[in-house]
Every structure is written in C-alpha cells, then in structure tokens.
Design an enzyme around this catalytic site. Structure first.
Site, short mmCIF file in Angstrom:
data_model
loop_
_atom_site.label_atom_id
_atom_site.label_comp_id
_atom_site.label_asym_id
_atom_site.label_seq_id
_atom_site.Cartn_x
_atom_site.Cartn_y
_atom_site.Cartn_z
N THR A 47 0.83 -1.20 0.00
CA THR A 47 0.00 0.00 0.00
C THR A 47 0.87 1.26 0.00
O THR A 47 0.47 2.30 -0.52
CB THR A 47 -0.94 0.00 1.22
OG1 THR A 47 -1.83 -1.11 1.10
CG2 THR A 47 -1.77 1.28 1.31
N TYR A 135 2.50 -12.39 4.73
CA TYR A 135 1.46 -11.68 3.99
C TYR A 135 1.09 -12.51 2.77
O TYR A 135 1.87 -12.63 1.82
CB TYR A 135 1.95 -10.29 3.59
CG TYR A 135 0.96 -9.45 2.80
CD1 TYR A 135 -0.40 -9.74 2.76
CD2 TYR A 135 1.40 -8.34 2.08
CE1 TYR A 135 -1.29 -8.97 2.04
CE2 TYR A 135 0.51 -7.55 1.35
CZ TYR A 135 -0.82 -7.87 1.33
OH TYR A 135 -1.71 -7.10 0.61
N LYS A 163 -0.98 -12.09 7.75
CA LYS A 163 -2.02 -11.26 7.13
C LYS A 163 -2.45 -12.03 5.90
O LYS A 163 -1.66 -12.25 4.98
CB LYS A 163 -1.45 -9.90 6.74
CG LYS A 163 -2.38 -9.05 5.88
CD LYS A 163 -1.67 -7.82 5.33
CE LYS A 163 -2.59 -7.02 4.40
NZ LYS A 163 -1.88 -5.86 3.78
N VAL A 204 -5.30 -5.90 9.03
CA VAL A 204 -4.29 -5.00 8.46
C VAL A 204 -5.01 -4.25 7.35
O VAL A 204 -5.35 -4.82 6.33
CB VAL A 204 -3.06 -5.75 7.94
CG1 VAL A 204 -2.02 -4.75 7.41
CG2 VAL A 204 -2.45 -6.62 9.03
#
Length: 291
Positions: A47, A135, A163, A204
């Site tokens: 992000t 992730y 995540k 998250v």
C-alpha cells in the site's frame, strides 16, 4: 510483540515531483495514531508502493516512522520481495533502524512451490530477531501460501502472525490448528468482522486511513460481546470498506485512498508509475464516498 487489533498499511506521501513528502508523512503518522486509533503502522508495504521505493527511501521511512511514532504505536517494516537474499538484507537494515517487526509478502511472479515458500520465509526469519508477519495475497502475487505451509511456518519462533487475504474457510483452518499465540489478521477490510467471528485477531487495513476510529469501535464492540453493535458499525463502514477498492469499478490500491486522504486535508499526493492517477469518474465516486 503485541501489534494490536487495528494495523494500518500506510500510504507513502509524495510531493508533486514524486519525492517522499516528509512533512505530510509526519502529519499522516500523527493522524493515523491519534484520530484513527491505529495500534501499528505498516511502512513501505505494498500500500506504501514498495515496488517503486528504493532501499534508501524505505530505510529513511523506517527511521522516520520510528522517531515520529515515538512509542505511540508499533512500526512494522515492509521488507518482503521475490528475492530472498534482498529481503534478508533489507530486514537486517530495518532491524538496525529500530522497527518493531517486519511484514513479508509472498514472492510474486516467480511462483515458487510450497517448499520454496517455506524456505524463503524461514531464511528471512532466521536472519532477524524481529517478529515476522507473513502476507498472503494470491490475487496480487499469483501464489498462495497453503494452510499447511502457514502452519509449518507458524512453528518458527519469531513468525508470529499472518495477514491473509483468503476467505473464511482458509482462515478457519489456520486458526483451528495454529500454535498458541500465532495471530491471524485479515488482509481484506470488508472481512474484518467475519475474521473476528471465526477466531481471527484483527485487520491490516487500508480503509482505516478513513474510518479507522469506527473500525476500532466495531472490533471492541465485538470483543466485548455486543455483536449487534459491531454489526451496526460494520454496516456503517461498509460503503468505504468496499468503495475504496471499487470506485465504481476495481481500481488498484492505493489510488483511491490517497485521493480520499487529500479530501480530508492530508495532501499525500498521487502515485508513482506504473500506477496511474485517479480518473475524474473515480474521483467523483470517492468524493461522494468520503462526504
């Protein structure tokens, strides 16, 4: 290490010249902690446009975030990539910069098999004393960390969380068999409440840039047993949770949320190529969403 329930995957503010805007970065960190109630921040994750940040920029961001947060929240460094040796190097540098943990995205494009994934994450974890969060985002990386591989990795002492952007079935299987203390976070804002309901720990989030305080209330309501209030708050957040990724058609993160932040008085700038700036149609949708 306690990362908390609400973790924001922070955008990276840029100037008009596409350099890091340090003044706005400081303001954004304060805003996410004080107004949106983030427990931790992921810095230079995807992000934060990590593929277009240099190592020098990432390390400067890690140091800046640790100093600016000043103990008010934890800083998690995005140090994952599809190059194991490079991820080890960046993780060691991030540890020296004073971060509290690292987030390791699954290797993209080269599509390792499950044994390759296991060895990749194991090698990075063994190179640091920091707590590691996996992730798993197969929609972006073209590879899925299986339940079995996640559980193998969870046996490594400093791999403490994941995540995961898969659905409730996948998360449920991890939660049912993971060792005590291994925490499962949703990587999909829209699934925050669902993840809590199946025994997950938190989120998250991207939408927490905009509705973090309300998301925190939703989480706390659910944990306190007020499921009806949690569902009500989820419904209130839902347009933003969905709209920031479909405005009104799918738009790559973080294009919409960066524009939304500008509407809230935080001019975080646009995105670096190959991401394209927001279109007028998309901008109009986000304006209505934020209002």
């Amino acid at each position: 290490m306690e990362f908390g329930r609400l973790i924001t995957a922070m955008v990276t503010p840029f100037t008009a010249e596409n350099e890091i805007d340090w003044e706005t970065t400081g303001r954004l960190i304060d805003y996410l902690i004080e107004e949106q109630q983030s427990d931790s921040l992921v810095v230079a994750g995807t992000t934060g446009e990590s593929p277009t940040l240099s190592d020098e920029e990432k390390l400067a961001l890690f140091r800046f975030a640790v100093e600016r947060a000043a103990g008010r929240c934890k800083i998690i460094a995005g140090t994952g990539s599809n190059n194991t040796a490079h991820s080890i190097h960046l993780t060691k540098e991030a540890e020296a910069a004073g971060v509290h943990g690292v987030l390791l995205v699954s290797p993209y494009y080269n599509r390792p098999n499950q044994e390759g994934l296991y060895q990749h994450f194991k090698a990075i974890a063994e190179a640091t004393t920091l707590p590691v969060m996996l992730y798993n985002v197969p929609g972006r990386t073209a590879v899925n960390i299986s339940v079995e591989t996640t559980l193998r990795l969870a046996e490594i002492d400093n791999i403490v969380a994941t995540k995961d952007c898969n659905g409730a079935d996948h998360l449920t299987e991890i939660i049912a068999s993971a060792p005590a203390g291994f925490r499962v976070y949703s990587g999909e804002d829209i699934s925050t409440l669902t993840t809590l309901a199946v025994g997950g720990y938190g989120i998250v989030s991207v939408a927490s840039h905009i509705v973090g305080a309300k998301m925190k209330q939703m989480i706390q309501s659910y944990l306190s047993g007020d499921v009806q209030q949690a569902a009500k708050l989820h419904a209130e957040c839902y347009p933003v949770l969905k709209g920031l990724f479909h405005c009104p058609h799918p738009v790559p993160n973080p294009v919409p949320v960066k524009y939304a932040l500008s509407l809230k008085g935080l001019p975080v700038g646009s995105v670096r190529l190959p991401l394209a700036p927001i279109s007028e149609q998309e901008a109009e949708f986000v304006r209505k969403l934020v209002q």
